[in-house]
Design a protein around this motif. Structure first.
Motif, short mmCIF file in Angstrom:
data_model
loop_
_atom_site.label_atom_id
_atom_site.label_comp_id
_atom_site.label_asym_id
_atom_site.label_seq_id
_atom_site.Cartn_x
_atom_site.Cartn_y
_atom_site.Cartn_z
N VAL A 181 -17.67 18.76 -14.77
CA VAL A 181 -18.90 18.70 -15.55
C VAL A 181 -19.31 17.24 -15.75
CG1 VAL A 181 -20.02 19.30 -17.73
CG2 VAL A 181 -18.30 20.82 -16.75
N SER A 182 -20.61 16.99 -15.58
CA SER A 182 -21.20 15.69 -15.88
C SER A 182 -22.58 15.95 -16.46
CB SER A 182 -21.31 14.84 -14.61
OG SER A 182 -21.93 13.59 -14.90
N GLY A 183 -22.70 15.83 -17.78
CA GLY A 183 -23.96 16.17 -18.44
C GLY A 183 -24.27 17.64 -18.27
N VAL A 184 -25.46 17.93 -17.70
CA VAL A 184 -25.85 19.32 -17.48
C VAL A 184 -25.42 19.81 -16.10
CG1 VAL A 184 -27.81 19.16 -19.05
CG2 VAL A 184 -28.14 18.65 -16.61
N ASN A 185 -24.82 18.93 -15.32
CA ASN A 185 -24.42 19.29 -13.96
C ASN A 185 -23.02 19.90 -13.94
OD1 ASN A 185 -26.85 18.17 -13.09
ND2 ASN A 185 -25.93 16.16 -12.75
N PHE A 186 -22.87 20.95 -13.17
CA PHE A 186 -21.60 21.68 -13.11
C PHE A 186 -21.22 21.93 -11.65
CE2 PHE A 186 -19.44 25.71 -12.41
CZ PHE A 186 -18.33 25.58 -13.24
#
Length: 277
Positions: A181-186
């Motif tokens: 996960v990085s921010g809203v990115n999965f």
């Protein structure tokens, strides 16, 4: 935008290759070739090529359909299978170290069967024995492949997790999953029993998911892992076929590759191995 990509892992070189070789050395398995490590599908391709060549050599003389000839065909097929398997270095080295007793017995049984076929009055029994030994070799081949894949799978899992961490992702490994996960990115990661990789990206804007996939590929390449895209699907809810390859029917046990779910790791089928002596 989301993207789901399936990969076939073709080569493990550099640091990844060395990790695999070191892990195998700990089991008493040594290789003369210290170069790049060919992975599961490459081994199967080599096996198929060897088998085709061996069958062509051994079966160049036409046989009729008498019981004697049918039995001889099964012996020739067995002989071709043994030769083809032995010519794949990774298979041969692993089997000699882990399943040496069974491998030696298969060779001994083949030699005895060839002698028996010359003077036997019970040809159907000879044919049956040849087929039984073929099945034993199939089981041995499958156990050998799974053992090698077990090692590769662990190395690939570590390499993917390290790559995602270097790209700024927070990673979490569960019993059967790897999530990043990085921010809203999965990103969901799957690695099947053949050590083949699937990436499931979601939360990215526009086509940025494609650029992110390319970054991950480059990070893995730095670690010596070469990937070949089997398929790539947009959007995420598209139905995706799992990787499938029809392996040579002479080794039907290799066809038992189970489906890989879209996200998450499957439990591998581990083979209990031990060295003799």
């Amino acid at each position: 935008m989301s993207e789901y990509t399936l990969y076939s892992t073709t080569i493990m070189d550099g640091s990844s290759g060395r990790v695999i070789l070191d892990a195998l050395r700990k089991q008493g398995i040594y290789f003369h070739d210290a170069g790049a490590w060919s992975t599961a599908r490459k081994r199967v391709e080599e096996l198929e090529l060897n088998l085709t060549k061996e069958m062509e050599k051994l079966c160049s003389i036409p046989c009729d359909n008498t019981s004697d000839s049918i039995a001889l065909k099964e012996i020739k097929r067995l002989e071709a299978m043994v030769s083809a398997f032995s010519e794949v270095e990774a298979f041969s080295a692993y089997a000699k170290a882990i399943y040496d007793t069974e491998l030696e017995d298969i060779h001994t049984s083949l030699a005895a069967l060839k002698n028996k076929s010359i003077n036997s009055n019970n040809i159907p029994a000879v044919e049956k024995s040849a087929i039984q030994i073929q099945k034993r070799l199939e089981r041995l081949s499958t156990a050998t492949q799974k053992g090698l894949c077990h090692v590769e799978r662990g190395v690939l899992f570590y390499a993917v997790r390290s790559s995602l961490s270097d790209l700024g992702y927070q990673t979490e490994a569960g019993k059967n999953t790897l999530k990043a996960v990085s921010g809203v990115n999965f990103i969901g990661v799957g690695i099947n029993e053949l050590g083949e990789l699937s990436l499931d990206l979601s939360g990215f804007s526009g086509l940025s998911c494609m650029k992110e996939t390319a970054k991950i590929e480059n990070e893995l390449k730095k670690r010596g892992i070469s990937l070949s895209r089997a398929s790539s699907q947009l959007p995420r809810n598209s139905k995706v076929r799992t990787l499938s390859k029809h392996l040579n029917p002479e080794f039907p046990e290799f066809k038992k590759n189970r489906s890989q779910k879209k996200s998450g790791l499957k439990e591998p089928v581990f083979v209990k191995t031990k060295r003799s002596g």
